[in-house]
Design a protein around this motif. Structure first.
Motif, PDB file in Angstrom:
ATOM      1  N   ALA A 167     -36.100 -21.865  27.698  1.00 53.67           N
ATOM      2  CA  ALA A 167     -36.535 -23.515  27.878  1.00 53.67           C
ATOM      3  C   ALA A 167     -37.797 -23.439  28.515  1.00 53.67           C
ATOM      4  O   ALA A 167     -38.488 -24.313  28.740  1.00 53.67           O
ATOM      5  CB  ALA A 167     -35.103 -24.188  28.355  1.00 53.67           C
ATOM      6  N   GLU A 168     -37.586 -22.485  29.825  1.00 49.42           N
ATOM      7  CA  GLU A 168     -38.653 -22.899  30.788  1.00 49.42           C
ATOM      8  C   GLU A 168     -40.021 -22.294  30.250  1.00 49.42           C
ATOM      9  O   GLU A 168     -41.190 -22.921  30.554  1.00 49.42           O
ATOM     10  CB  GLU A 168     -38.190 -21.900  32.239  1.00 49.42           C
ATOM     11  CG  GLU A 168     -39.412 -21.946  33.310  1.00 49.42           C
ATOM     12  CD  GLU A 168     -39.750 -23.271  33.809  1.00 49.42           C
ATOM     13  OE1 GLU A 168     -40.826 -23.478  34.112  1.00 49.42           O
ATOM     14  OE2 GLU A 168     -38.726 -23.963  33.612  1.00 49.42           O
ATOM     15  N   ALA A 169     -40.174 -21.370  29.385  1.00 47.09           N
ATOM     16  CA  ALA A 169     -41.201 -20.645  28.919  1.00 47.09           C
ATOM     17  C   ALA A 169     -41.860 -21.788  27.919  1.00 47.09           C
ATOM     18  O   ALA A 169     -43.014 -21.957  27.968  1.00 47.09           O
ATOM     19  CB  ALA A 169     -40.785 -19.321  28.144  1.00 47.09           C
ATOM     20  N   GLN A 170     -40.926 -22.310  27.256  1.00 53.86           N
ATOM     21  CA  GLN A 170     -41.341 -23.456  26.241  1.00 53.86           C
ATOM     22  C   GLN A 170     -41.975 -24.476  26.767  1.00 53.86           C
ATOM     23  O   GLN A 170     -42.967 -24.986  26.450  1.00 53.86           O
ATOM     24  CB  GLN A 170     -40.095 -23.951  25.286  1.00 53.86           C
ATOM     25  CG  GLN A 170     -40.438 -24.770  24.408  1.00 53.86           C
ATOM     26  CD  GLN A 170     -39.369 -25.313  23.506  1.00 53.86           C
ATOM     27  OE1 GLN A 170     -38.154 -25.090  23.839  1.00 53.86           O
ATOM     28  NE2 GLN A 170     -39.470 -26.090  22.457  1.00 53.86           N
ATOM     29  N   LYS A 171     -41.687 -24.817  28.000  1.00 53.42           N
ATOM     30  CA  LYS A 171     -42.312 -25.832  28.764  1.00 53.42           C
ATOM     31  C   LYS A 171     -43.494 -25.635  29.361  1.00 53.42           C
ATOM     32  O   LYS A 171     -44.480 -26.008  29.073  1.00 53.42           O
ATOM     33  CB  LYS A 171     -41.555 -26.382  30.096  1.00 53.42           C
ATOM     34  CG  LYS A 171     -40.507 -27.410  29.727  1.00 53.42           C
ATOM     35  CD  LYS A 171     -39.926 -27.890  31.179  1.00 53.42           C
ATOM     36  CE  LYS A 171     -38.292 -27.401  31.234  1.00 53.42           C
ATOM     37  NZ  LYS A 171     -37.839 -28.048  32.414  1.00 53.42           N
ATOM     38  N   ARG A 172     -43.510 -24.143  30.134  1.00 53.55           N
ATOM     39  CA  ARG A 172     -44.641 -23.722  30.530  1.00 53.55           C
ATOM     40  C   ARG A 172     -45.931 -23.585  29.783  1.00 53.55           C
ATOM     41  O   ARG A 172     -47.099 -23.828  30.103  1.00 53.55           O
ATOM     42  CB  ARG A 172     -44.359 -22.479  31.147  1.00 53.55           C
ATOM     43  CG  ARG A 172     -45.594 -21.766  32.119  1.00 53.55           C
ATOM     44  CD  ARG A 172     -45.136 -20.418  32.819  1.00 53.55           C
ATOM     45  NE  ARG A 172     -44.408 -20.809  34.027  1.00 53.55           N
ATOM     46  CZ  ARG A 172     -43.782 -20.187  34.763  1.00 53.55           C
ATOM     47  NH1 ARG A 172     -43.598 -18.941  34.455  1.00 53.55           N
ATOM     48  NH2 ARG A 172     -43.221 -20.520  35.924  1.00 53.55           N
ATOM     49  N   ALA A 175     -32.035 -20.516  29.249  1.00 57.98           N
ATOM     50  CA  ALA A 175     -32.727 -21.016  30.373  1.00 57.98           C
ATOM     51  C   ALA A 175     -34.198 -20.656  30.511  1.00 57.98           C
ATOM     52  O   ALA A 175     -35.098 -21.444  30.672  1.00 57.98           O
ATOM     53  CB  ALA A 175     -31.955 -21.033  31.710  1.00 57.98           C
ATOM     54  N   ILE A 176     -34.289 -19.396  30.452  1.00 57.96           N
ATOM     55  CA  ILE A 176     -35.604 -18.615  30.371  1.00 57.96           C
ATOM     56  C   ILE A 176     -36.559 -19.112  29.330  1.00 57.96           C
ATOM     57  O   ILE A 176     -37.501 -19.410  29.567  1.00 57.96           O
ATOM     58  CB  ILE A 176     -35.419 -16.925  30.475  1.00 57.96           C
ATOM     59  CG1 ILE A 176     -34.879 -16.674  31.849  1.00 57.96           C
ATOM     60  CG2 ILE A 176     -36.509 -16.589  30.274  1.00 57.96           C
ATOM     61  CD1 ILE A 176     -34.272 -15.172  31.856  1.00 57.96           C
ATOM     62  N   ARG A 223     -46.289 -24.879  26.581  1.00 59.78           N
ATOM     63  CA  ARG A 223     -46.066 -25.676  25.432  1.00 59.78           C
ATOM     64  C   ARG A 223     -47.500 -25.793  24.725  1.00 59.78           C
ATOM     65  O   ARG A 223     -47.601 -25.826  23.439  1.00 59.78           O
ATOM     66  CB  ARG A 223     -45.818 -27.170  26.163  1.00 59.78           C
ATOM     67  CG  ARG A 223     -45.467 -28.256  25.283  1.00 59.78           C
ATOM     68  CD  ARG A 223     -44.977 -29.126  25.907  1.00 59.78           C
ATOM     69  NE  ARG A 223     -45.275 -30.502  25.418  1.00 59.78           N
ATOM     70  CZ  ARG A 223     -45.163 -31.749  26.096  1.00 59.78           C
ATOM     71  NH1 ARG A 223     -44.148 -31.592  27.090  1.00 59.78           N
ATOM     72  NH2 ARG A 223     -45.392 -32.935  25.777  1.00 59.78           N
TER      73      ARG A 223
END
Length: 75
Positions: A60-65, A57-58, A67
């Motif tokens: 995935a959030e870093a990947q979004k943030r 989950a961390i 990008r």
């Protein structure tokens, strides 16, 4: 160990049945949660681990943030 498993319809989903000896080695029982990770080579099933789930989950959030930055680094 590589084993052939058959996929079966289970309601509106599709499920795979693990051989008994494999489930016993992995300490899996009916009703246990497992993580299913889609990889370039197929699907990886892993016994559920809260730390791994939180780490994914961390990530995935870093990947979004980040990008845009990740896209630039990939060049």
């Amino acid at each position: 160990m590589v084993r052939n498993v058959k996929l079966r319809r289970m309601g509106g989903s599709i499920g795979a049945t693990l051989p008994k000896d494999m489930a016993e080695r992995l300490h899996l029982e009916a009703g246990d949660d497992v993580l299913a990770v889609e990889t370039a080579n197929g699907i990886l099933l892993s016994p559920y681990d809260l730390n791994v789930d939180q780490g994914l989950a961390i990530a995935a959030e870093a990947q979004k943030r980040y990008r845009g930055a990740l896209r630039e680094l990939a060049r």
